[in-house]
Design a protein around this motif. Structure first.
Motif, short mmCIF file in Angstrom:
data_model
loop_
_atom_site.label_atom_id
_atom_site.label_comp_id
_atom_site.label_asym_id
_atom_site.label_seq_id
_atom_site.Cartn_x
_atom_site.Cartn_y
_atom_site.Cartn_z
N THR A 280 0.57 -0.93 -0.13
CA THR A 280 0.08 -0.15 -0.30
C THR A 280 0.90 1.54 0.34
OG1 THR A 280 -0.62 -0.10 2.03
CG2 THR A 280 -2.04 -1.24 1.84
N THR A 281 1.97 1.00 -0.39
CA THR A 281 3.23 2.40 -0.34
C THR A 281 3.20 3.04 -1.42
OG1 THR A 281 4.59 0.95 -0.91
CG2 THR A 281 4.13 1.20 1.53
N LEU A 282 2.34 2.71 -2.93
CA LEU A 282 2.37 2.83 -4.09
C LEU A 282 2.58 4.70 -4.02
CD1 LEU A 282 1.32 0.39 -5.73
CD2 LEU A 282 3.90 0.85 -5.56
N HIS A 283 3.05 5.53 -4.95
CA HIS A 283 2.36 6.06 -4.72
C HIS A 283 1.10 6.65 -5.26
CE1 HIS A 283 2.62 11.25 -5.51
NE2 HIS A 283 2.09 10.89 -6.71
N THR A 284 0.12 6.42 -6.01
CA THR A 284 -0.95 6.18 -6.30
C THR A 284 -1.62 5.72 -5.75
OG1 THR A 284 -0.77 3.81 -8.14
CG2 THR A 284 0.03 5.96 -9.03
N LYS A 285 -1.49 5.06 -5.05
CA LYS A 285 -2.04 4.63 -4.08
C LYS A 285 -4.04 3.40 -4.43
CE LYS A 285 -0.58 6.81 -0.24
NZ LYS A 285 0.20 5.71 -0.13
N TYR A 286 -3.59 2.95 -5.48
CA TYR A 286 -4.24 1.90 -6.38
C TYR A 286 -3.26 0.97 -7.45
CZ TYR A 286 -4.53 5.22 -10.48
OH TYR A 286 -4.05 6.04 -10.85
N ARG A 287 -3.69 0.01 -7.21
CA ARG A 287 -3.06 -1.05 -8.34
C ARG A 287 -3.95 -2.40 -9.19
NH1 ARG A 287 2.43 -4.09 -5.93
NH2 ARG A 287 3.80 -3.87 -8.36
N PHE A 288 -3.53 -2.72 -10.07
CA PHE A 288 -4.12 -3.83 -10.57
C PHE A 288 -3.60 -5.04 -10.30
CE2 PHE A 288 -5.28 0.29 -12.72
CZ PHE A 288 -6.68 -0.18 -13.72
N TYR A 289 -3.67 -5.84 -10.15
CA TYR A 289 -3.39 -6.79 -10.08
C TYR A 289 -2.78 -7.61 -11.29
CZ TYR A 289 -3.12 -12.12 -9.87
OH TYR A 289 -2.33 -13.91 -10.13
#
Length: 511
Positions: A280-289
């Motif tokens: 959950t540390t990504l800058h975009t705050k969302y992630r595709f599988y």
């Protein structure tokens, strides 16, 4: 309060009409217009409920004014006032929706009777509108509960009294041939955002929002044909994330599962979304599988096998020997294939995060699965993976050993006391702070019956006692024990008791 507008080019006629109306209806607001053009403007500003319209006026006649006003506001009622009792005038007025007419000169009593009929119609329409609004509000609340129930049944395999297929038919969002799951992790202390997120999704008319489990909020999103999968998911994710902090779009994290092609396979997308929330540390705050680093098809086959076998269900059921064996077997496959150690460690972490997330949904507190350091070899990786699984298993066992001793009696008593109410498995789960899946499993194992069967037994037993009272009808008993349809109650009663309610009562009372 009713607003009345008198339109007539003769002042004496206007004043006379107003005097009669004020005497009979002092609580209403009355205004005047001396011609059709002024009446059109006053209809916009004053917004009358009823207009008394003279037909013969210089410039624009009354029928022309009615036509223009009706086009802008079809709810206004018109009473034509005229000295010309001709068929052509009346026919034209009827076409325009005029409610009644008065002939000049009119008696005060005639005016009062005519106005009274129109005002009564307005009152009835307002009552009907208010009732419709109440019904719509009640329907929206019901549909909101249905939506949550549908998501719960689809993603977590809960079994409820009403089958999911019947519930889906009640929802106004038509499911499409492609769908995916977004898993929203709400930031700490922001559980109040649940209703805001639900409203945001409702505005898109393309998704169903589930129940909030801890800080996790699952959403089933249906593909929109006019957008690509990525653009639809990104736009919705950004809209949801902006609710926590509109200026920065910060707060929370969203995992986005892959697209699937039926509601029967939607749990696969949910598991994908679960894995996508691992970091959950990504800058975009969302992630595709799909953006997760992947291994080759052959090396990844065992993990895919786990997902197809509904790995998360095994966790919910507490089949820890199966979980441990398959996780370690997966690790062995990667080692045999010569997979890079760091990639294997990430894959193991993905699997352990699935275990952790599912346990969190069930209310079981466990440590976040994190490797303490980069593994030096497969032996070390295997040892630390096994240790984390053992700690999770101990958390699971301790949690349920602590609760199980008195919980089953608490649940039984609650159902007995409230069997006449609409008790959902979710509501019961919140009452005792357990997962619905576990309650269902515990009933079967401890009592030998499932939750619905026990609830039904309680209701039928209560019905049998109530039948001792000859003053109570079968219909009254139906509602009193918690059913809404006497025919359905009779079918259930006969199935449980082997005779119909009427026959049972006759035998009981010796009739």
């Amino acid at each position: 309060m009713i607003k009345l507008l008198i339109v007539d080019d003769e002042q004496i006629e206007r004043e006379g009409m107003q005097a009669i109306l004020e005497k009979t209806y002092p609580e209403h607001v009355i205004a005047q217009a001396k011609n059709g053009k002024i009446a059109i403007q006053m209809a916009k500003d004053f917004q009358p409920d009823v207009i008394f319209m003279d037909i013969k006026m210089p410039g624009m006649n009354g029928l022309e004014a009615v036509e223009q006003i009706s086009a802008e506001n079809p709810n206004i009622k018109f009473i034509m006032v005229t000295a010309y009792d001709t068929f052509d005038y009346m026919r034209h007025a009827i076409k325009l929706g005029v409610k009644d007419y008065l002939l000049k000169p009119s008696k005060a009593s005639e005016i009062v009777v005519t106005v009274g009929k129109v005002l009564k119609q307005i009152e009835e329409e307002r009552k009907s509108l208010a009732m419709n609004r109440l019904q719509q509000d009640a329907l929206q609340k019901t549909l909101s509960l249905v939506e949550t129930d549908v998501v719960t049944q689809l993603l977590f395999d809960h079994v409820h009294e009403v089958h999911v297929d019947m519930l889906v038919e009640m929802l106004d969002i038509q499911s499409t041939s492609e769908m995916f799951v977004m898993l929203v992790l709400l930031p700490t202390g922001s559980e109040h955002l649940y209703s805001s997120v639900k409203e945001k999704v409702r505005q898109t008319k393309s998704g169903w929002v589930g129940a909030l489990y801890g800080k996790q909020l699952p959403i089933i999103v249906f593909r929109q044909t006019d957008k690509s999968f990525r653009s639809q998911a990104i736009n919705l994710a950004r809209d949801i994330l902006s609710l926590a902090n509109p200026e920065q779009g910060a707060g929370g994290f969203i995992g986005i599962g892959d697209v699937c092609h039926s509601l029967d396979s939607i749990r696969q997308s949910y598991q994908d979304a679960l894995v996508a929330t691992m970091d959950t540390t990504l800058h975009t705050k969302y992630r595709f599988y799909s953006e997760m680093p992947v291994l080759g098809d052959a090396r990844n086959q065992q993990l895919v096998h786990h997902q197809k076998k509904e790995f998360s269900d095994q966790i919910r059921l507490g089949h820890w020997d199966y979980i441990r064996m398959n996780v370690l077997n997966t690790l062995q496959v990667y080692e045999n294939e010569g997979t890079d150690l760091l990639q294997t460690q990430q894959r193991m972490l993905e699997v352990l995060w699935i275990v952790s997330r599912v346990m969190s949904e069930m209310g079981v507190e466990t440590m976040s699965p994190l490797y303490s350091y980069k593994a030096q070899d497969y032996r070390q990786l295997r040892s630390e993976t096994a240790q984390m699984l053992d700690r999770m298993r101990q958390s699971y066992v301790s949690h349920y050993e602590k609760l199980e001793s008195d919980t089953i009696q608490q649940i039984k008593q609650y159902i007995i006391d409230h069997s006449h109410e609409d008790i959902s498995l979710d509501a019961l789960a919140k009452k005792v702070e357990l997962s619905p899946i576990y309650i269902s499993k515990m009933f079967k194992e401890k009592l030998g019956v499932n939750y619905i069967d026990f609830l039904t037994e309680c209701r039928i037993e209560k019905a049998k006692k109530l039948m001792n009272d000859p003053e109570k009808s079968i219909k009254e008993i139906t509602f009193e024990v918690g059913y809404h349809d006497p025919n359905y109650f009779s079918k259930v009663f006969k199935k449980m008791v082997a005779v119909s309610p009427n026959k049972y009562r006759k035998t009981l009372l010796g009739i």
